[in-house]
Write an enzyme that holds these catalytic residues in place. Structure first.
Site, mmCIF file in Angstrom:
data_model
loop_
_atom_site.group_PDB
_atom_site.id
_atom_site.type_symbol
_atom_site.label_atom_id
_atom_site.label_comp_id
_atom_site.label_asym_id
_atom_site.label_seq_id
_atom_site.Cartn_x
_atom_site.Cartn_y
_atom_site.Cartn_z
ATOM 1 N N LYS A 47 -18.545 12.554 -6.351
ATOM 2 C CA LYS A 47 -17.685 13.719 -6.565
ATOM 3 C C LYS A 47 -17.978 14.304 -7.948
ATOM 4 O O LYS A 47 -18.945 15.037 -8.106
ATOM 5 C CB LYS A 47 -16.236 13.335 -6.341
ATOM 6 C CG LYS A 47 -15.957 12.990 -4.866
ATOM 7 C CD LYS A 47 -14.528 12.668 -4.579
ATOM 8 C CE LYS A 47 -14.268 12.579 -3.072
ATOM 9 N NZ LYS A 47 -15.048 11.540 -2.373
ATOM 10 N N SER A 61 -5.896 13.216 -2.732
ATOM 11 C CA SER A 61 -6.848 14.318 -2.612
ATOM 12 C C SER A 61 -6.382 15.477 -1.766
ATOM 13 O O SER A 61 -6.932 16.576 -1.884
ATOM 14 C CB SER A 61 -8.169 13.792 -2.046
ATOM 15 O OG SER A 61 -7.981 13.272 -0.731
ATOM 16 N N SER A 68 0.825 -1.204 0.000
ATOM 17 C CA SER A 68 0.000 0.000 0.000
ATOM 18 C C SER A 68 0.858 1.252 0.000
ATOM 19 O O SER A 68 1.820 1.364 0.763
ATOM 20 C CB SER A 68 -0.901 -0.010 1.239
ATOM 21 O OG SER A 68 -1.684 1.152 1.316
#
Length: 481
Positions: free
Chosen positions: A247, A188, A136
């Protein structure tokens, strides 16, 4: 036991750090976006929203509204059950087909939110594979971390956007072992792009599946709005795409798209999908209309306009000497670096200028990197931008916040921002990310970020052993990833 006392103390700790969250009571008005009405103790007032994730204003598009209203009248307010028990309409089937086509995948599966999609998909995919190792990116979203944790599988964390570190971790594993590499298309909070092409190449070389979170890229990038994978010609190289309807599509909900066998397995095994009520038909119809619009010429024009608006705002802020964190995407982060003053900055912009932009504090971002996250839309015109910049300059000076010259080193990055370009940045990051990820997650670095220094200093090799021991202890107590 006084249970309430424990909860009050937990909230008080947040208040004491200056990061207590206050929700703005907003009423967006169709046809007026980005303007809205805000309810306050003194009565309603007009505000301009500068922090919405309805990036393209599709939540107010007439065709999207018409589709949602027609579905509401035709099918009712709710789906009536789970997907398995009377909650699947033809609208759900059509939207899943459209999303699969958008991402070039055989199948897709709707979920109740983007968060649930990540948590359910990552945990289930990894759990169904034998001895799966999850790798990850250190800056992955909290929902991805929740999915990794819920899987119960072994994990390793590679430094943010560092393909070389990822390759070293993969090379140490047997070729036959199941491996899942999870990363994002657009991160983000900093607004940087994931290095998708390199990550996909490395993953394929080592026999790993790739899982790409495109929630901040769907509708925003690519000829049809398919995201970073479509923009970069990587549709056939990314195995699983996760996205949101909430979004750029202007609706609500989430989804995953990928191989037919995998999607069928998620449909049959993912608790987050099986045991929850299906999305309302009106929401599904609105999202379907948005997908269809954004895949066509109107979507291309909106994306072009949106990119121009983001570039224009960055230029204006930089010209005013404000510390904009460099970002190649549509996200415009403005570094403050202190939670109390970040909250106060937001409050003064709202009270004096009718400008609403929510402060972004820990745990959403690491301590010391508190910021305003500006998200200009195609509907934020030059006049609104000039008003924003003038208001920011006024309040910035009043609060004696550092301007670009004093807050940034010569290299162009914020001095107290976690520098994603520093050689040796590790997978040990703040609690908001993969909290103290453990010794297996930090191989190959030259320095680490000290969480106690709020991301403001780098520590060398001589302090690594102590931090690793503390990380391992914390990891056992509070496994955030």
């Amino acid at each position: 036991m006084d249970y309430d006392a424990w909860f009050r103390a937990a909230v008080q700790r947040v208040r004491a750090e200056g990061r207590y969250r206050v929700f703005a009571n907003l009423a967006r008005e169709v046809g007026a976006y980005p303007r809205a009405r805000m309810r306050t103790a003194a009565g309603p007032r007009d505000v301009v929203i500068w922090c919405s994730n309805d990036y393209l204003g599709m939540g107010h598009h007439s065709a999207v509204l018409d589709a949602g209203c027609a579905a509401l009248r035709a099918h009712g307010a709710g789906a009536g059950g789970t997907r398995n028990i009377s909650g699947t309409t033809h609208l759900h089937v059509r939207l899943e087909r459209a999303l699969a086509e958008l991402h070039g995948k055989p199948a897709a599966l709707l979920m109740s939110s983007g968060y649930v999609a990540n948590e359910a998909a990552i945990s289930t995919i990894a759990r169904l594979l034998p001895d799966c190792l999850i790798l990850s990116d250190a800056n992955n979203h909290a929902s991805m971390i929740a999915g990794i944790r819920a899987s119960g599988c072994e994990k390793q964390i590679f430094r943010h956007n560092d393909p070389a570190h990822l390759e070293r971790l993969l090379a140490a594993q047997p070729a036959s072992r199941a491996k899942l590499v999870a990363f994002e298309g657009v991160y983000s909070m900093d607004g940087d792009f994931g290095r998708a092409a390199e990550i996909c190449t490395i993953a394929r070389r080592h026999g790993a599946l790739t899982y790409l979170d495109e929630v901040h890229a769907v509708g925003m990038y690519g000829p049809q709005g398919g995201g970073i994978a479509e923009r970069d010609g990587l549709t056939d190289q990314v195995d699983v795409v996760q996205g949101t309807l909430g979004k750029a599509l202007g609706a609500a909900g989430g989804y995953v798209a990928g191989p037919a066998a995998m999607i069928d397995a998620l449909r049959s095994h993912a608790p987050g999908f099986i045991f929850t009520t299906s999305l309302p038909p009106a929401t599904v119809a609105a999202a379907l209309a948005a997908v269809e619009i954004l895949r066509g010429p109107e979507g291309q024009a909106l994306r072009a306009r949106h990119q121009e608006r983001a570039a224009s705002l960055k230029s204006r802020l930089q010209g005013a000497g404000l510390p904009v964190i460099p970002s190649p995407s549509h996200i415009v982060p403005l570094l403050v670096g202190d939670p109390v003053r970040c909250r106060l900055l937001s409050d003064l912009l709202l009270e004096r200028h009718g400008i609403y932009v929510q402060p972004i504090n820990y745990p959403t971002v690491p301590r010391g990197t508190e910021r305003l996250r500006l998200t200009p839309s195609p509907l934020h015109d030059d006049r609104l931008m000039d008003q924003l910049v003038a208001a920011l300059v006024e309040v910035w000076q009043q609060l004696d916040l550092p301007e670009r010259g004093s807050a940034w080193p010569s290299g162009g990055e914020p001095a107290h921002c976690l520098d994603r370009t520093v050689e040796g940045r590790l997978g040990i990051v703040d609690d908001a990310q993969h909290r103290l990820a453990g010794p297996g997650s930090i191989a190959g670095g030259d320095a680490v970020i000290d969480p106690g220094m709020q991301g403001k200093a780098l520590l060398g090799r001589d302090q690594r052993a102590a931090l690793q021991a503390e990380a391992h202890r914390q990891h056992r107590v509070d496994d955030r990833a």
